[in-house]
Design an enzyme around this catalytic site. Structure first.
Site, PDB file in Angstrom:
ATOM      1  N   TRP A 156      51.439 -25.294  54.860  1.00 34.36           N
ATOM      2  CA  TRP A 156      51.100 -24.175  53.983  1.00 34.36           C
ATOM      3  C   TRP A 156      50.689 -22.964  54.812  1.00 34.36           C
ATOM      4  O   TRP A 156      49.744 -23.038  55.603  1.00 34.36           O
ATOM      5  CB  TRP A 156      49.962 -24.569  53.032  1.00 34.36           C
ATOM      6  N   HIS A 175      48.739 -23.591  46.680  1.00 32.98           N
ATOM      7  CA  HIS A 175      49.419 -24.416  45.667  1.00 32.98           C
ATOM      8  C   HIS A 175      48.466 -24.605  44.486  1.00 32.98           C
ATOM      9  O   HIS A 175      47.301 -24.178  44.547  1.00 32.98           O
ATOM     10  CB  HIS A 175      49.883 -25.756  46.249  1.00 32.98           C
ATOM     11  N   ARG A 201      51.505 -17.499  49.654  1.00 34.76           N
ATOM     12  CA  ARG A 201      51.768 -18.005  51.006  1.00 34.76           C
ATOM     13  C   ARG A 201      52.090 -16.856  51.944  1.00 34.76           C
ATOM     14  O   ARG A 201      52.800 -15.921  51.569  1.00 34.76           O
ATOM     15  CB  ARG A 201      52.921 -19.009  50.988  1.00 34.76           C
ATOM     16  N   GLN A 215      53.569 -22.027  40.467  1.00 33.41           N
ATOM     17  CA  GLN A 215      53.804 -23.469  40.435  1.00 33.41           C
ATOM     18  C   GLN A 215      53.241 -24.039  39.145  1.00 33.41           C
ATOM     19  O   GLN A 215      52.494 -23.375  38.422  1.00 33.41           O
ATOM     20  CB  GLN A 215      53.069 -24.153  41.602  1.00 33.41           C
ATOM     21  N   VAL A 258      48.890 -37.754  47.945  1.00 30.98           N
ATOM     22  CA  VAL A 258      49.477 -38.843  47.148  1.00 30.98           C
ATOM     23  C   VAL A 258      49.914 -39.985  48.062  1.00 30.98           C
ATOM     24  O   VAL A 258      50.242 -39.769  49.228  1.00 30.98           O
ATOM     25  CB  VAL A 258      50.695 -38.350  46.303  1.00 30.98           C
ATOM     26  N   ALA A 312      50.417 -37.619  40.135  1.00 23.24           N
ATOM     27  CA  ALA A 312      50.392 -36.151  40.172  1.00 23.24           C
ATOM     28  C   ALA A 312      51.797 -35.667  40.484  1.00 23.24           C
ATOM     29  O   ALA A 312      52.616 -36.395  41.046  1.00 23.24           O
ATOM     30  CB  ALA A 312      49.416 -35.662  41.236  1.00 23.24           C
TER      31      ALA A 312
END
Ligand code: DAH
Length: 346
Positions: A156, A175, A201, A215, A258, A312
């Protein structure tokens, strides 16, 4: 002298009938009714008359004065009325002409896409919430299992509000994922939310990169949530979003928050998977990142990972618009060119 009175009367009436403007009317008044006008001149001469004639001529002259004053008023009103009629005629409005249609704006394509996405998830039982665009490093990275100095941060490109190494670093969120922890801190399971929003970003812009874009983030946490739930949710969403015949594909991918993480693709709706320019001959189009919420993220949010599990997912709003409308440059979205925006009539 009575003859003189009558002569003045006749002349005055004749001239009055010829006066057609405000100015001519004023001249007439001075000439006949003014202090030095014809009638007053005559009255001044009364003294030279024999005493018995004075009252007769005087009365006649005064009667004429009232008569001319009345005639003057009448004429003035007639002229004003005529002028008003002429003005109205000149300024005539054609009430049978069709009206000019008001220009009605359209919702920005990004707004439309956010509504489309969130409506689908709302119908599946998800709440829609939004969060701050200026975010603590803690939520944007740390609580998502990306500690300071971790190489995953390089994924990122970040706009820092404070220096990166300050006590409580702050940034423009890169994000929408930080909302996962914010939501779980406030709401105990079951949680089902979708978070649309703007993200930032630090990038050089080109046809596929903008430093500001949108997003949507999804999060579902409860007892017994499995990858099958993730699969079913994404499958239903993909069919509503990209077409009733769509298939979905999960492939292993890595996101620190995740485990396991997946890259979600749908089969190409243009060529039905055969291979075309949209899917770059692969038959598949990548639409989202997703996975099972990392136990450490649950712990950061104060939720017991031995009892609860969750999934997610996250995707790009402009990317969806670009794929569905075949827009080839992301910079068009915020270039404010009305010819582009007008094509998205809701
Ligand atoms: N936050 C990720 C990004 O910005 C996208 C994402 C990937 C979100 C996987 C998720 C997820 O919730 O499970 O690239």
């Amino acid at each position: 002298m009575l003859d003189q009175v009558r002569a003045i009367a006749a002349e005055a009436h004749r001239h009055l009938a010829q006066a057609t403007t405000e100015q001519e009317l004023e001249l007439w008044r001075t000439r006949f009714l003014g202090r030095k006008g014809a009638l007053n001149e005559l009255l001044r001469g009364l003294g030279t008359l024999p005493a018995d004639q004075r009252p007769v001529v005087g009365a006649e002259a005064n009667r004429l004065k009232r008569e001319l004053e009345a005639a003057f008023e009448q004429r003035r009103e007639a002229l004003v009325a005529r002028a008003r009629a002429a003005a109205l005629e000149a300024d005539r409005v054609d009430i049978t002409l069709p009206g000019r249609p008001p220009v009605i704006g359209t919702l920005h394509p990004t707004t439309q896409m956010i509504r489309r996405i969130t409506e689908i998830f709302a119908s599946l039982g998800f709440d829609i919430v939004t969060g701050p665009e200026v975010e603590w490093d803690y939520y944007n990275f740390e609580a998502l299992n990306i500690p300071p100095g971790h190489p995953a941060r390089d994924q990122w490109d970040t706009f820092w509000i404070t220096p990166e190494d300050s006590e409580r670093p702050m940034l423009l969120r890169t994000h929408t994922s930080p909302m996962q922890v914010r939501i779980m801190e406030k709401q105990k399971p079951p949680v089902r939310v979708v978070v649309p929003g703007r993200v930032y970003r630090y990038e050089a812009t080109d046809a596929t990169h903008e430093s500001v874009f949108h997003q949507f983030e999804g999060l579902a946490v409860d007892e017994g949530v499995t990858m099958a739930d993730l699969n079913g949710t994404i499958y239903t969403f993909a069919r509503r979003m990209f077409g009733e015949r769509r298939r979905i594909r999960f492939r292993c991918d890595f996101f620190p928050f995740v485990e396991p993480g997946v890259d979600v693709a749908v089969d190409c709706w243009v060529c039905e998977g055969a291979g075309c320019t949209l899917c770059r001959r692969s038959g598949w189009i990548e639409v989202m990142g997703a996975g099972m919420v990392h136990p450490r993220v649950l712990e950061y949010a104060g939720i017991d990972p031995r009892r609860y599990t969750g999934f997610a997912f996250g995707g790009g709003v402009e990317r969806f618009s670009m794929l569905l409308h075949r827009i080839d440059d992301i910079r068009l979205f915020y270039g404010n060119d009305i010819r582009f925006l007008r094509q998205f009539v809701a």
